[in-house]
Design an enzyme around this catalytic site. Sequence first.
Site, mmCIF file in Angstrom:
data_model
loop_
_atom_site.group_PDB
_atom_site.id
_atom_site.type_symbol
_atom_site.label_atom_id
_atom_site.label_comp_id
_atom_site.label_asym_id
_atom_site.label_seq_id
_atom_site.Cartn_x
_atom_site.Cartn_y
_atom_site.Cartn_z
ATOM 1 N N CYS A 160 1.110 -1.013 -0.455
ATOM 2 C CA CYS A 160 -0.380 0.252 0.139
ATOM 3 C C CYS A 160 0.678 1.217 0.154
ATOM 4 C CB CYS A 160 -0.993 -0.120 1.069
ATOM 5 S SG CYS A 160 -0.283 -0.425 2.679
ATOM 6 N N CYS A 215 36.982 32.543 13.507
ATOM 7 C CA CYS A 215 37.537 32.375 15.081
ATOM 8 C C CYS A 215 38.324 31.144 15.154
ATOM 9 C CB CYS A 215 36.141 32.355 16.222
ATOM 10 S SG CYS A 215 35.505 33.603 16.798
ATOM 11 N N HIS A 245 -1.501 1.792 7.488
ATOM 12 C CA HIS A 245 -2.596 1.289 6.162
ATOM 13 C C HIS A 245 -2.062 3.063 5.745
ATOM 14 C CE1 HIS A 245 -3.958 0.329 2.056
ATOM 15 N NE2 HIS A 245 -5.117 1.249 2.611
ATOM 16 N N CYS A 251 33.504 27.911 13.948
ATOM 17 C CA CYS A 251 33.651 29.084 13.647
ATOM 18 C C CYS A 251 34.524 29.356 12.047
ATOM 19 C CB CYS A 251 34.131 30.557 14.554
ATOM 20 S SG CYS A 251 34.171 31.810 14.033
ATOM 21 N N CYS A 289 32.564 36.674 17.558
ATOM 22 C CA CYS A 289 32.474 37.328 16.412
ATOM 23 C C CYS A 289 31.818 38.015 15.791
ATOM 24 C CB CYS A 289 34.528 37.578 15.382
ATOM 25 S SG CYS A 289 33.411 35.792 14.824
ATOM 26 N N CYS A 300 27.854 33.464 14.783
ATOM 27 C CA CYS A 300 28.633 33.490 15.559
ATOM 28 C C CYS A 300 28.514 34.416 17.058
ATOM 29 C CB CYS A 300 30.561 32.846 15.438
ATOM 30 S SG CYS A 300 32.008 33.002 16.864
#
Length: 396
Positions: A63, A271, A349, A268, A218, A215
């Site tokens: 089905c 960073c 079903h 990051c 920063c 981030c």
Amino acid sequence: MDSSCQALCHTLVSQNGLQPENVDISQSVLYTSIMGLLLVTDKERELQLGNGQVGLRNVGNTCFLNAIVQCLSHTRSLRDYCLMRAFLQDKHSNQEPVLMNEFSKVLSGLWECDGGETTVNPGKFYRVFKESVPYFSGYSQQDAQEFLRFLLDRLHTEINRRPSKRPAVIEIKEPTYTRFRISEEAFAMWQRHLDRDDSKIVDLFSGQLRSSLHCSVCSHYSNTFDVFCDLSLPIPKKNDYGRTVTLRECLDLFSQEEKLDKENSPMCERCNRRTESTKRLTIQRFPRILVIHLNRFTMSRYSISKSTVSVSFPLTGLDLGPFGPVDCGPVLYDLYAVCNHSGTVNMGHYTAACREEEGWCYYNDSCVDAISEEKLQSNQAYVLFYELQSCNITRK
């Protein structure tokens, strides 16, 4: 023929923004173009379709297959592509597209214009599919959304317009945190995807998601772009007994900002270390066919549970603009098919409801009946199929 050539010449010139006196279109080019147009018109005239209201035989807990095939059968662009066997000219590989051939035969049986058959047997198509995807071997119950993903992936592989093996490309790496315009970066990533994966399946079903990471240290934003063929949406938990959740609420939950701690955050770019950050998903490129999977099944450590929350969804004018790029404007979709799941995790079903010219029809394996629009809204809706309202809309 001369007047036709002149008319076609005028059209070609105007569409390309050229000045007539600077154009030199050879007679052979015009003849080829006209013959191509005539062939296309002739093919369109040959495609005689029935009403599509034909059931699919259940060949042993299938089905899930029957419901998804009915939904794909009512994806008109895919249906016509298969019935015209255009994939034979599209595909790059010399291998026979066995699964696509069998899938097309099933669609041909569903759309025969003489109306001789009331039920189509998908047994051979399913056998070929299981040979291609052994994960579906056996006769146990399967998930319809998983089947849809595997089926589209295998069909795409067979009719991919790109060669399967290509020489390695040497990429020139930019500085890690160089800023690009988001649209340019997204387009470059999309083109890179098309260099390897380009098919009718991609034309219709593929979109692009943007994951934006911010981030907290920063304030640097980094973006990644991923291709999707369906959106799997979480269903909010009901606070009030019997409250209906809207599809908009599911989309809001899908795209809401998520806070990531240092342990769960990626590095990051600026960073060069893990920091607390926030993550948000948006749709960068909208597909022509939007498949929405309502994630009703959740897995815990020891069991799988099903959500029976009723999700209301618009039949026309679903606007995904608010979930796309900034200021992209309305992006409207109309519903044309629904795959439903009734019952429990272990005893379920699948059925389908598809939009016809005269209304909606309910497909329950070999049985086909009319259904009212009101009955489409239920807690059984599992996979929704939407089509972009106008193909002329620029997909972002």
